[in-house]
Design a protein around this motif. Structure first.
Motif, PDB file in Angstrom:
ATOM      1  N   ASP A  97      27.663  37.669   0.017  1.00 53.12           N
ATOM      2  CA  ASP A  97      28.496  36.744   0.785  1.00 53.12           C
ATOM      3  C   ASP A  97      27.681  36.338   2.008  1.00 53.12           C
ATOM      4  N   LEU A  98      27.409  35.057   2.156  1.00 55.19           N
ATOM      5  CA  LEU A  98      26.602  34.561   3.262  1.00 55.19           C
ATOM      6  C   LEU A  98      27.481  33.892   4.302  1.00 55.19           C
ATOM      7  N   THR A  99      27.188  34.139   5.569  1.00 51.73           N
ATOM      8  CA  THR A  99      27.868  33.497   6.685  1.00 51.73           C
ATOM      9  C   THR A  99      26.866  32.584   7.374  1.00 51.73           C
ATOM     10  N   PRO A 100      27.126  31.284   7.437  1.00 48.71           N
ATOM     11  CA  PRO A 100      26.172  30.382   8.089  1.00 48.71           C
ATOM     12  C   PRO A 100      26.151  30.567   9.599  1.00 48.71           C
ATOM     13  N   HIS A 101      24.991  30.309  10.176  1.00 52.81           N
ATOM     14  CA  HIS A 101      24.810  30.330  11.627  1.00 52.81           C
ATOM     15  C   HIS A 101      24.209  28.986  12.038  1.00 52.81           C
ATOM     16  N   GLY A 102      24.849  28.313  12.983  1.00 55.69           N
ATOM     17  CA  GLY A 102      24.360  27.022  13.444  1.00 55.69           C
ATOM     18  C   GLY A 102      24.692  25.876  12.508  1.00 55.69           C
ATOM     19  N   ARG A 103      25.453  26.150  11.462  1.00 53.34           N
ATOM     20  CA  ARG A 103      25.898  25.130  10.512  1.00 53.34           C
ATOM     21  C   ARG A 103      27.329  25.443  10.108  1.00 53.34           C
ATOM     22  N   THR A 104      28.023  24.435   9.620  1.00 53.36           N
ATOM     23  CA  THR A 104      29.334  24.671   9.029  1.00 53.36           C
ATOM     24  C   THR A 104      29.132  25.193   7.605  1.00 53.36           C
ATOM     25  N   ARG A 105      30.203  25.691   7.024  1.00 54.48           N
ATOM     26  CA  ARG A 105      30.142  26.129   5.624  1.00 54.48           C
ATOM     27  C   ARG A 105      29.705  24.965   4.741  1.00 54.48           C
ATOM     28  N   VAL A 148      29.401  31.395   0.050  1.00 49.63           N
ATOM     29  CA  VAL A 148      29.189  30.950   1.426  1.00 49.63           C
ATOM     30  C   VAL A 148      30.562  30.913   2.082  1.00 49.63           C
ATOM     31  N   GLU A 149      30.689  31.719   3.122  1.00 43.20           N
ATOM     32  CA  GLU A 149      31.941  31.810   3.875  1.00 43.20           C
ATOM     33  C   GLU A 149      31.917  30.854   5.065  1.00 43.20           C
ATOM     34  N   ARG A 150      33.034  30.753   5.742  1.00 44.75           N
ATOM     35  CA  ARG A 150      33.109  29.955   6.963  1.00 44.75           C
ATOM     36  C   ARG A 150      32.391  30.693   8.075  1.00 44.75           C
ATOM     37  N   GLY A 151      31.585  29.966   8.847  1.00 44.77           N
ATOM     38  CA  GLY A 151      30.892  30.549   9.993  1.00 44.77           C
ATOM     39  C   GLY A 151      31.565  30.167  11.293  1.00 44.77           C
ATOM     40  N   GLU A 152      30.888  30.406  12.390  1.00 44.17           N
ATOM     41  CA  GLU A 152      31.475  30.145  13.705  1.00 44.17           C
ATOM     42  C   GLU A 152      31.721  28.661  13.955  1.00 44.17           C
ATOM     43  N   LEU A 153      31.020  27.772  13.234  1.00 42.67           N
ATOM     44  CA  LEU A 153      31.216  26.327  13.393  1.00 42.67           C
ATOM     45  C   LEU A 153      32.200  25.734  12.398  1.00 42.67           C
ATOM     46  N   GLY A 154      32.738  26.589  11.544  1.00 42.19           N
ATOM     47  CA  GLY A 154      33.726  26.109  10.571  1.00 42.19           C
ATOM     48  C   GLY A 154      33.232  26.201   9.153  1.00 42.19           C
ATOM     49  N   GLU A 183      27.973  22.294   5.468  1.00 39.81           N
ATOM     50  CA  GLU A 183      26.550  21.992   5.678  1.00 39.81           C
ATOM     51  C   GLU A 183      25.661  23.017   4.984  1.00 39.81           C
ATOM     52  N   GLU A 184      26.052  24.289   5.045  1.00 38.73           N
ATOM     53  CA  GLU A 184      25.261  25.341   4.396  1.00 38.73           C
ATOM     54  C   GLU A 184      25.309  25.205   2.879  1.00 38.73           C
ATOM     55  N   VAL A 185      26.482  24.867   2.353  1.00 33.16           N
ATOM     56  CA  VAL A 185      26.611  24.649   0.904  1.00 33.16           C
ATOM     57  C   VAL A 185      25.727  23.473   0.486  1.00 33.16           C
TER      58      VAL A 185
END
Length: 124
Positions: free
Chosen positions: A71-79, A118-124, A81-83
Motif C-alpha cells: 500500500d503506497l501513500t503519495p507524498h507531494g502529490r494527490t492519489r 495507492v492510498e490518499r496522501g496528505e494532498l488528497g 496524480e500518483e496513480v
C-alpha cells in the motif's frame, strides 16, 4: 526478540532488471550498482533502512490474486496524480476503490501483474 522484515521478494517471468526499473522509478530507489539486464535477480535497497525489494526470475507465471501487496501513500502529490504517474511508468489499473468522500484506494498492477494500492496522501 522478534524478527524484522529484511526483504520483500517479487517473482517475475520476465527480466528482473526491467521490473526493478519500474519499481525504481515508482519509488525513487536506485537499483543496486551490480544489477544488469539479464541477471536472475535485481535489488532495490531502501536508503532509509526499510526492507529491500528483491525481484527474482521464476519459471511459472502469476496464477491468482496476490495474497500480500504493498500500500503506497503519495507524498507531494494527490492519489490521482500518483496513480497517473504509476500508469505512465507501466502500471495497469485493476480496480478503483475510491469512495465519494475521497477515502479509499486505487488498485494497480506492475508490469508483471503484481498488485499494489495507492492510498490518499496528505494532498488528497
Amino acid at each position: 526478540m522478534y524478527p524484522s522484515i529484511r526483504t520483500l521478494t517479487f517473482d517475475c517471468t520476465g527480466d528482473p532488471y526491467d521490473l526493478g526499473l519500474f519499481w525504481s522509478a515508482l519509488l525513487g530507489r536506485p537499483l543496486a550498482d551490480d544489477d544488469k539486464p539479464g541477471d536472475p535477480e535485481a535489488v532495490l535497497a531502501d536508503p532509509a533502512g526499510g526492507p529491500t525489494l528483491l525481484f527474482v526470475r521464476v519459471p511459472e507465471g502469476k496464477s491468482a490474486k496476490n495474497r500480500v501487496h504493498l500500500d503506497l501513500t503519495p507524498h507531494g502529490r494527490t492519489r490521482d496524480e500518483e496513480v497517473a504517474r504509476a500508469r505512465s511508468l507501466g502500471a495497469v489499473l485493476v480496480a478503483d476503490r475510491v469512495r465519494p468522500d475521497g477515502s479509499g484506494w486505487t488498485v494497480l498492477a506492475d508490469p508483471e501483474g503484481n498488485e499494489f494500492c495507492v492510498e490518499r496522501g496528505e494532498l488528497g
